[in-house]
Design a protein around this motif. Structure first.
Motif, mmCIF file in Angstrom:
data_model
loop_
_atom_site.group_PDB
_atom_site.id
_atom_site.type_symbol
_atom_site.label_atom_id
_atom_site.label_comp_id
_atom_site.label_asym_id
_atom_site.label_seq_id
_atom_site.Cartn_x
_atom_site.Cartn_y
_atom_site.Cartn_z
ATOM 1 N N SER A 110 -11.856 -0.550 6.343
ATOM 2 C CA SER A 110 -11.068 -0.509 7.568
ATOM 3 C C SER A 110 -9.594 -0.381 7.232
ATOM 4 N N GLY A 111 -8.839 0.161 8.172
ATOM 5 C CA GLY A 111 -7.404 0.053 8.117
ATOM 6 C C GLY A 111 -6.973 -1.279 8.711
ATOM 7 N N HIS A 112 -5.682 -1.413 8.970
ATOM 8 C CA HIS A 112 -5.166 -2.660 9.544
ATOM 9 C C HIS A 112 -5.161 -2.607 11.067
ATOM 10 N N LEU A 113 -4.710 -1.495 11.618
ATOM 11 C CA LEU A 113 -4.699 -1.367 13.069
ATOM 12 C C LEU A 113 -6.133 -1.398 13.604
ATOM 13 N N GLY A 114 -6.363 -2.222 14.598
ATOM 14 C CA GLY A 114 -7.688 -2.298 15.202
ATOM 15 C C GLY A 114 -8.727 -2.994 14.362
ATOM 16 N N VAL A 115 -8.306 -3.675 13.289
ATOM 17 C CA VAL A 115 -9.298 -4.315 12.418
ATOM 18 C C VAL A 115 -10.095 -5.375 13.159
ATOM 19 N N PRO A 156 0.829 -1.209 0.000
ATOM 20 C CA PRO A 156 0.000 0.000 0.000
ATOM 21 C C PRO A 156 0.866 1.264 0.000
ATOM 22 N N PRO A 157 0.327 2.355 -0.504
ATOM 23 C CA PRO A 157 1.077 3.621 -0.495
ATOM 24 C C PRO A 157 1.453 4.031 0.924
ATOM 25 N N LYS A 158 2.587 4.706 1.067
ATOM 26 C CA LYS A 158 3.035 5.148 2.386
ATOM 27 C C LYS A 158 2.023 6.098 3.035
ATOM 28 N N ALA A 159 1.342 6.886 2.214
ATOM 29 C CA ALA A 159 0.338 7.800 2.769
ATOM 30 C C ALA A 159 -0.795 7.031 3.430
ATOM 31 N N LEU A 160 -1.163 5.888 2.837
ATOM 32 C CA LEU A 160 -2.216 5.078 3.420
ATOM 33 C C LEU A 160 -1.746 4.465 4.734
ATOM 34 N N ALA A 161 -0.488 4.027 4.779
ATOM 35 C CA ALA A 161 0.066 3.491 6.024
ATOM 36 C C ALA A 161 0.098 4.564 7.113
ATOM 37 N N ALA A 162 0.458 5.778 6.731
ATOM 38 C CA ALA A 162 0.544 6.862 7.706
ATOM 39 C C ALA A 162 -0.813 7.231 8.280
ATOM 40 N N SER A 163 -1.881 6.895 7.563
ATOM 41 C CA SER A 163 -3.230 7.244 8.030
ATOM 42 C C SER A 163 -3.801 6.215 9.000
ATOM 43 N N GLU A 164 -3.073 5.138 9.287
ATOM 44 C CA GLU A 164 -3.615 4.060 10.112
ATOM 45 C C GLU A 164 -4.023 4.532 11.508
ATOM 46 N N VAL A 165 -3.167 5.276 12.182
ATOM 47 C CA VAL A 165 -3.470 5.693 13.559
ATOM 48 C C VAL A 165 -4.673 6.622 13.616
ATOM 49 N N PRO A 166 -4.745 7.684 12.805
ATOM 50 C CA PRO A 166 -5.951 8.521 12.867
ATOM 51 C C PRO A 166 -7.219 7.770 12.480
ATOM 52 N N ARG A 167 -7.107 6.804 11.564
ATOM 53 C CA ARG A 167 -8.308 6.062 11.178
ATOM 54 C C ARG A 167 -8.808 5.166 12.296
ATOM 55 N N VAL A 168 -7.889 4.526 13.050
ATOM 56 C CA VAL A 168 -8.347 3.684 14.147
ATOM 57 C C VAL A 168 -8.944 4.557 15.254
ATOM 58 N N VAL A 198 -11.683 -26.980 3.916
ATOM 59 C CA VAL A 198 -12.794 -26.632 4.804
ATOM 60 C C VAL A 198 -13.350 -25.289 4.348
ATOM 61 N N PRO A 199 -14.575 -24.945 4.762
ATOM 62 C CA PRO A 199 -15.109 -23.632 4.388
ATOM 63 C C PRO A 199 -14.223 -22.497 4.887
ATOM 64 N N CYS A 200 -14.129 -21.440 4.099
ATOM 65 C CA CYS A 200 -13.265 -20.311 4.461
ATOM 66 C C CYS A 200 -13.937 -19.001 4.078
ATOM 67 N N THR A 201 -13.850 -18.045 4.967
ATOM 68 C CA THR A 201 -14.285 -16.681 4.687
ATOM 69 C C THR A 201 -13.100 -15.753 4.882
ATOM 70 N N ALA A 202 -12.841 -14.913 3.905
ATOM 71 C CA ALA A 202 -11.735 -13.963 3.973
ATOM 72 C C ALA A 202 -12.300 -12.550 4.061
ATOM 73 N N ILE A 203 -12.009 -11.872 5.151
ATOM 74 C CA ILE A 203 -12.442 -10.494 5.369
ATOM 75 C C ILE A 203 -11.251 -9.594 5.037
ATOM 76 N N TRP A 204 -11.464 -8.607 4.172
ATOM 77 C CA TRP A 204 -10.341 -7.813 3.697
ATOM 78 C C TRP A 204 -10.766 -6.388 3.436
ATOM 79 N N SER A 205 -9.793 -5.499 3.345
ATOM 80 C CA SER A 205 -10.074 -4.094 3.057
ATOM 81 C C SER A 205 -9.127 -3.575 1.984
ATOM 82 N N PRO A 206 -9.657 -2.908 0.957
ATOM 83 C CA PRO A 206 -8.781 -2.287 -0.044
ATOM 84 C C PRO A 206 -8.083 -1.040 0.488
ATOM 85 N N ARG A 207 -8.465 -0.588 1.669
ATOM 86 C CA ARG A 207 -7.877 0.614 2.266
ATOM 87 C C ARG A 207 -6.913 0.268 3.396
ATOM 88 N N ASP A 208 -6.500 -0.993 3.464
ATOM 89 C CA ASP A 208 -5.525 -1.425 4.456
ATOM 90 C C ASP A 208 -4.186 -0.743 4.168
#
Length: 262
Positions: free
Chosen positions: A234-239, A33-45, A204-214
């Motif tokens: 969602s971001g990654h922190l606190g997901v 992911p772009p560095k700007a998106l990584a930098a936004s993790e804390v304010p987003r959580v 076995v059955p599998c569900t994958a929860i993901w975010s394009p904004r991680d």
């Protein structure tokens, strides 16, 4: 001007689904992911925590559990304390929700070179409560898939949350932290071979929860065509405490149709 350019860049990242982020033509490495998106993790959580109240009605309306054991596998550096909110939530709707009991997740240092310590924990819970649903956050989801591949008779279902199992560790902004914590190198042939095996369709059955904004991992390697997938904002922190994720996990465990990719 700067804010406009940042927003435009993030919009392009969300809309662009790299073809090489998908399983099919080899185990390749899309960009992190772009560095700007990584930098936004804390304010987003922080924003997520401040606005959780808006999801109260939806959280109260999730399907009640059908019983059974659920083991929560934490992400890199995290321990069972990180899953308290998720375990209480699942316990409140009728599941036996357990931590993994292996301390901090430091990769093979925690679970064993062949995941033998983790498999032993799943075996013990299976002996008490029958097939276990594994809910893994980030690195924990990769480990959940490994257990399901090796001992499918122990596992009822796998739910991964922001787990970059479908591509190279180089598609993340945390691969150096992974190498430091685990002592493994993401480009080691043995690690690559294990990762490719983990990414194979599960028995076995599998569900994958993901975010394009991680901001930490490329969201497009957090799911693949062989698994049910749920896109969340969602971001990654606190997901693991994000209301959309709690709802998605509850629906997956209840066996509801959860395919919501937008």
């Amino acid at each position: 001007m700067v804010l406009d350019r940042l927003q435009a860049g993030l919009a392009r990242w969300h809309d662009r689904v790299p073809s090489h982020a998908r399983i099919g033509n080899g185990f390749l490495a899309p960009p992190p992911p772009p560095k700007a998106l990584a930098a936004s993790e804390v304010p987003r959580v922080a924003w997520m925590l401040a606005t959780r109240w808006r999801h109260a009605a939806a959280l109260a309306a999730v399907p009640q559990g059908r019983g059974g054991a659920v083991m929560i596998l934490p992400g890199l550096f995290d321990a069972d304390g990180s899953s308290v909110v998720l375990r209480r939530f699942l316990g409140g709707i009728g599941y036996r929700a357990e931590g993994w009991g292996l301390g901090r997740n430091l990769g093979v240092k925690s679970v064993g070179a062949e995941a033998e310590r983790l498999i032993a924990r799943v075996e013990a819970l299976h002996a008490e409560a029958g097939p276990v649903t594994l809910v893994g956050v980030s690195l924990g989801g990769i480990m959940a898939r490994l257990v399901a591949h090796r001992r499918p008779e122990l596992v009822a279902r796998v739910v991964t949350v922001s787990s970059p199992y479908a591509g190279s560790g180089r598609a993340t902004n945390v691969w150096r932290a992974f190498e430091w914590a685990t002592g493994e190198r993401v480009d080691d042939p043995a690690v690559i071979a294990r990762s490719e095996a983990i990414a194979a369709p599960l028995p076995v059955p599998c569900t994958a929860i993901w975010s394009p904004r991680d901001g930490f991992v490329n969201g497009f390697i957090c799911h693949d065509p062989s698994a049910e997938s749920v896109e969340v904002n969602s971001g990654h922190l606190g997901v693991h405490i994000h209301p959309e994720v709690l709802i998605a996990v509850a629906r997956a465990l209840a066996g509801d149709s959860v395919v919501q990719d937008r």
